[in-house]
Design a protein around this motif. Structure first.
Motif, PDB file in Angstrom:
ATOM      1  N   ASP A   1      -4.799   2.498   0.806  1.00 18.21           N
ATOM      2  CA  ASP A   1      -4.629   2.108  -0.958  1.00 18.21           C
ATOM      3  C   ASP A   1      -4.225   0.492  -1.064  1.00 18.21           C
ATOM      4  O   ASP A   1      -3.831   0.185  -1.755  1.00 18.21           O
ATOM      5  CB  ASP A   1      -3.928   2.827  -1.539  1.00 18.21           C
ATOM      6  CG  ASP A   1      -4.303   4.254  -1.792  1.00 18.21           C
ATOM      7  OD1 ASP A   1      -5.131   4.261  -1.646  1.00 18.21           O
ATOM      8  OD2 ASP A   1      -2.885   5.140  -1.709  1.00 18.21           O
ATOM      9  N   LEU A   2      -4.815   0.405   0.234  1.00 19.23           N
ATOM     10  CA  LEU A   2      -5.129  -1.787   0.182  1.00 19.23           C
ATOM     11  C   LEU A   2      -5.892  -2.034  -0.800  1.00 19.23           C
ATOM     12  O   LEU A   2      -6.619  -1.336  -1.548  1.00 19.23           O
ATOM     13  CB  LEU A   2      -5.582  -2.432   2.040  1.00 19.23           C
ATOM     14  CG  LEU A   2      -4.780  -1.155   2.742  1.00 19.23           C
ATOM     15  CD1 LEU A   2      -5.816  -2.286   4.341  1.00 19.23           C
ATOM     16  CD2 LEU A   2      -3.696  -1.496   2.987  1.00 19.23           C
TER      17      LEU A   2
ATOM     18  N   GLY B   1       0.913  -1.007   0.106  1.00 11.98           N
ATOM     19  CA  GLY B   1       0.273  -0.108   0.241  1.00 11.98           C
ATOM     20  C   GLY B   1       0.996   1.309   0.166  1.00 11.98           C
ATOM     21  O   GLY B   1       2.123   0.898  -0.363  1.00 11.98           O
ATOM     22  N   THR B   2       0.320   2.678   0.280  1.00 14.59           N
ATOM     23  CA  THR B   2       1.151   3.189   0.679  1.00 14.59           C
ATOM     24  C   THR B   2       1.143   3.695   1.466  1.00 14.59           C
ATOM     25  O   THR B   2       0.110   3.903   2.308  1.00 14.59           O
ATOM     26  CB  THR B   2       0.191   4.456  -0.169  1.00 14.59           C
ATOM     27  OG1 THR B   2      -0.317   4.493  -1.757  1.00 14.59           O
ATOM     28  CG2 THR B   2       1.105   5.825  -0.034  1.00 14.59           C
ATOM     29  N   VAL B   3       2.521   4.314   2.187  1.00 12.31           N
ATOM     30  CA  VAL B   3       3.465   4.525   2.848  1.00 12.31           C
ATOM     31  C   VAL B   3       3.413   5.951   3.288  1.00 12.31           C
ATOM     32  O   VAL B   3       3.804   6.669   2.326  1.00 12.31           O
ATOM     33  CB  VAL B   3       4.313   3.687   3.317  1.00 12.31           C
ATOM     34  CG1 VAL B   3       4.855   4.104   4.648  1.00 12.31           C
ATOM     35  CG2 VAL B   3       4.066   2.105   3.073  1.00 12.31           C
ATOM     36  N   THR B   4       2.605   6.295   4.209  1.00 17.57           N
ATOM     37  CA  THR B   4       2.698   7.466   4.917  1.00 17.57           C
ATOM     38  C   THR B   4       2.923   7.519   6.319  1.00 17.57           C
ATOM     39  O   THR B   4       3.090   6.555   7.175  1.00 17.57           O
ATOM     40  CB  THR B   4       1.170   8.122   5.338  1.00 17.57           C
ATOM     41  OG1 THR B   4       0.747   8.444   3.641  1.00 17.57           O
ATOM     42  CG2 THR B   4       1.490   9.956   5.660  1.00 17.57           C
ATOM     43  N   GLU B   5       4.585   8.243   6.511  1.00 19.63           N
ATOM     44  CA  GLU B   5       4.731   8.885   7.738  1.00 19.63           C
ATOM     45  C   GLU B   5       4.993   9.557   8.469  1.00 19.63           C
ATOM     46  O   GLU B   5       4.831  11.270   8.078  1.00 19.63           O
ATOM     47  CB  GLU B   5       6.500   8.205   8.000  1.00 19.63           C
ATOM     48  CG  GLU B   5       6.467   7.056   7.157  1.00 19.63           C
ATOM     49  CD  GLU B   5       8.549   7.131   7.110  1.00 19.63           C
ATOM     50  OE1 GLU B   5       8.581   6.730   7.835  1.00 19.63           O
ATOM     51  OE2 GLU B   5       8.759   6.520   6.040  1.00 19.63           O
TER      52      GLU B   5
ATOM     53  N   GLY C   1      -9.097  -4.893   2.604  1.00 13.17           N
ATOM     54  CA  GLY C   1      -9.970  -3.973   2.635  1.00 13.17           C
ATOM     55  C   GLY C   1     -10.244  -3.475   1.711  1.00 13.17           C
ATOM     56  O   GLY C   1     -10.822  -1.805   2.055  1.00 13.17           O
ATOM     57  N   GLY C   2      -9.055  -2.786   0.633  1.00 19.25           N
ATOM     58  CA  GLY C   2      -9.179  -1.675  -0.526  1.00 19.25           C
ATOM     59  C   GLY C   2      -9.161  -1.018   0.604  1.00 19.25           C
ATOM     60  O   GLY C   2      -8.560  -0.118   0.527  1.00 19.25           O
ATOM     61  N   GLN C   3     -10.199   0.269   0.051  1.00 18.94           N
ATOM     62  CA  GLN C   3     -10.393   2.271   0.645  1.00 18.94           C
ATOM     63  C   GLN C   3     -11.195   1.653   1.548  1.00 18.94           C
ATOM     64  O   GLN C   3     -11.759   3.436   2.347  1.00 18.94           O
ATOM     65  CB  GLN C   3     -10.677   2.171  -0.052  1.00 18.94           C
ATOM     66  CG  GLN C   3      -9.961   2.750  -2.003  1.00 18.94           C
ATOM     67  CD  GLN C   3      -8.611   3.342  -1.602  1.00 18.94           C
ATOM     68  OE1 GLN C   3      -8.670   4.399  -1.085  1.00 18.94           O
ATOM     69  NE2 GLN C   3      -7.779   2.859  -2.765  1.00 18.94           N
ATOM     70  N   GLU C   4     -12.141   0.919   2.475  1.00 17.35           N
ATOM     71  CA  GLU C   4     -12.349   1.105   3.431  1.00 17.35           C
ATOM     72  C   GLU C   4     -12.121   0.784   4.563  1.00 17.35           C
ATOM     73  O   GLU C   4     -12.151   0.626   5.467  1.00 17.35           O
ATOM     74  CB  GLU C   4     -13.623   0.194   3.065  1.00 17.35           C
ATOM     75  CG  GLU C   4     -14.581   0.323   1.598  1.00 17.35           C
ATOM     76  CD  GLU C   4     -15.280   1.486   2.178  1.00 17.35           C
ATOM     77  OE1 GLU C   4     -16.346   1.979   2.885  1.00 17.35           O
ATOM     78  OE2 GLU C   4     -14.993   1.855   1.044  1.00 17.35           O
ATOM     79  N   ARG C   5     -10.257   0.673   4.778  1.00 10.96           N
ATOM     80  CA  ARG C   5      -9.755   0.297   5.761  1.00 10.96           C
ATOM     81  C   ARG C   5      -8.470   0.858   5.563  1.00 10.96           C
ATOM     82  O   ARG C   5      -7.811   1.057   4.616  1.00 10.96           O
ATOM     83  CB  ARG C   5     -10.407  -0.860   6.761  1.00 10.96           C
ATOM     84  CG  ARG C   5      -9.920  -2.258   5.776  1.00 10.96           C
ATOM     85  CD  ARG C   5     -10.553  -3.110   5.800  1.00 10.96           C
ATOM     86  NE  ARG C   5     -10.564  -3.520   7.935  1.00 10.96           N
ATOM     87  CZ  ARG C   5     -11.352  -3.736   8.530  1.00 10.96           C
ATOM     88  NH1 ARG C   5     -12.486  -3.368   7.814  1.00 10.96           N
ATOM     89  NH2 ARG C   5     -11.665  -4.048   9.102  1.00 10.96           N
TER      90      ARG C   5
END
Length: 487
Positions: A162-163, A14-18, A168-172
């Motif tokens: 962005d899983l 997914g997309t990682v944000t720190e 879970g896709g965009q829902e979690r």
């Protein structure tokens, strides 16, 4: 609730944000705080300054069951950081001219600095899209390098968004929280899972977050120092520890489970371990019911099974270990974030036990003695005894069923984490009673011999607990046969 290294948790791609706190005001405007560091914090700080401490971060990973909103997560992390004063505070070693003249030992004074909640902010930085394995490697490296008692901030958070649809896709989305041991213990991370999720849900739903009236670990430091000031070389707690350590040559007792075999090509370097559910909630409830009727707690039951298993596997009638105990004795500290852990000298002698009931009687006395001593800070006791040894065999038990949010852990795939530690001697067991049953997490030397012995130890203890659940506390113990340790 399992307690493992991050590499043992399957992170999704997914997309990682720190995310990390920062000071809005210049760091020179940190406010001097006269509340002292606890003895444990000070010892940890000095060892880190001397490069004697390895990775000391703890963490948690869990899902948040709503679509991701970056602004809402930033607010949630800010509210959580603002709510717990310890997360806005740091302790430094300060020197004066000439202090470092001999040996460069960190002999300076410790001084605390604290920021008010309004003087911090939260910064988020998008790292980008990564595979699950790449995220694990990146986070492990980042936490190892950046989390320390020497540098603020002492905690970080990461979101994975962005899983894939299977996750879970965009829902979690997935949240990872990590902090140096100086500001958290493992229980703190369990509390943090529910708190951070609650702050986030309140923000996205537009509701008022319900926060606890948690006390401050900085205030607890005053209590810890007072307890340490009571100690003298002849204090009963110091005498108890002196006797315990002297019996094993002025070092902590070892587990008796590790082998002296040299590491082979099939062995892993450093330490290994694992985590598993060993009893279901129904099985744990039944064992607890039987032992309660016999007048004993589940903690006593678990330690009794471990002591008997230790005797069966090693042939030694006494199980001697360091036992961490929480020091959240005041209600205001129950849901506080911080390092609230004492250490007790556990010595369970089951040579006179002909039944599980009798073994529980013996274990109860041993736990009671260790608990009484654990109320006093061990680093101060170490100063008074002159013992610089570190624990080698550690057994912890926690009942975490009533932590706020515990009922959601399984659904949120929640798990606590620890940084990697390298040791060829240490054996750690963390036993937890959770809403879904009993888990055992282990850390041990990376040799095949140590892994086999610890596996035998845990399996034997679980077999004993299972027998108690089906046969009761008066079943004879002859069926537990001593195993042969690897040569």
């Amino acid at each position: 609730m399992k307690f493992t290294e991050l590499s043992d948790y399957r992170l999704p791609a997914g997309t990682v944000t720190e995310w990390a706190p920062y000071t809005v005001a210049p760091e020179s405007e940190w406010v001097v705080d006269l509340r002292p560091a606890t003895f444990d914090h000070e010892m940890h700080l000095r060892r880190s300054a001397e490069y004697q401490a390895g990775n000391s971060w703890l963490g948690a990973v869990f899902e948040i069951d709503r679509p991701f909103d970056g602004a809402a997560f930033e607010t949630a992390l800010y509210l959580w950081t603002a709510h717990h004063e310890v997360l806005r505070s740091t302790v430094s070693l300060e020197y004066f001219p000439g202090d470092r003249a001999v040996g460069c030992r960190p002999d300076g004074i410790t001084r605390r600095y604290t920021h008010p909640a309004g003087a911090i902010g939260i910064h988020g930085r998008v790292t980008g899209a990564m595979t699950g394995d790449a995220i694990t490697a990146h986070l492990t490296s980042t936490f190892d390098a950046e989390l320390s008692p020497l540098t603020w901030p002492h905690h970080r958070a990461v979101t994975i968004t962005d899983l894939d649809p299977d996750f879970g896709g965009q829902e979690r989305f997935v949240a990872v929280l990590a902090a140096d041991h100086c500001v958290v213990d493992a229980y703190s991370l369990l509390v943090a899972i529910g708190e951070l999720r609650a702050f986030y849900l309140a923000e996205v739903d537009g509701t008022q977050p319900r926060s606890s009236c948690a006390g401050s670990h900085l205030d607890y430091g005053i209590h810890d120092r007072k307890a340490g000031a009571e100690l003298t070389p002849v204090h009963p707690a110091v005498t108890h520890w002196r006797t315990f350590l002297a019996a094993s040559g002025w070092r902590f007792p070892d587990s008796g489970l590790t082998s002296a075999q040299p590491v082979t090509s099939h062995d892993a370097p450093g330490s290994c371990g694992g985590s598993e559910f060993v009893l279901s909630a129904r099985e744990a409830d039944e064992v607890n019911r039987i032992c309660r009727e016999a007048g004993h707690s589940m903690q006593t039951t678990v330690f009794t099974a471990l002591a008997l298993a230790h005797r069966a596997v090693t042939g030694e009638p006494r199980m001697r270990a360091a036992m961490p105990m929480h020091t959240r004795f005041e209600p205001r500290y129950v849901d506080a974030i911080g390092w609230f852990v004492g250490l007790g000298p556990l010595d369970v002698d089951v040579r006179a036990a002909e039944s599980f009931r009798r073994a529980m009687d013996l274990t109860t006395g041993a736990i009671g003695a260790a608990k009484a001593v654990s109320r006093y800070p061990y680093p101060r006791i170490a100063q008074l005894t002159g013992c610089e040894a570190i624990p080698e065999f550690v057994i912890s038990y926690l009942d975490v069923r009533y932590v706020p949010g515990a009922a959601d852990w399984a659904r949120l795939k929640a798990q606590t984490l620890r940084g990697r530690t390298e040791s060829d001697r240490e054996v750690y067991l963390w036993v937890a009673r959770t809403p879904d049953g009993i888990t055992v997490s282990t850390r041990h030397p990376g040799t095949a011999a140590a892994a086999a012995a610890v596996r035998d130890f845990v399996d034997t203890a679980v077999e004993i607990l299972s027998r108690v659940g089906t046969e009761g506390v008066d079943a004879p113990l002859e069926g537990v046969v001593a195993a042969q340790l690897p040569a």
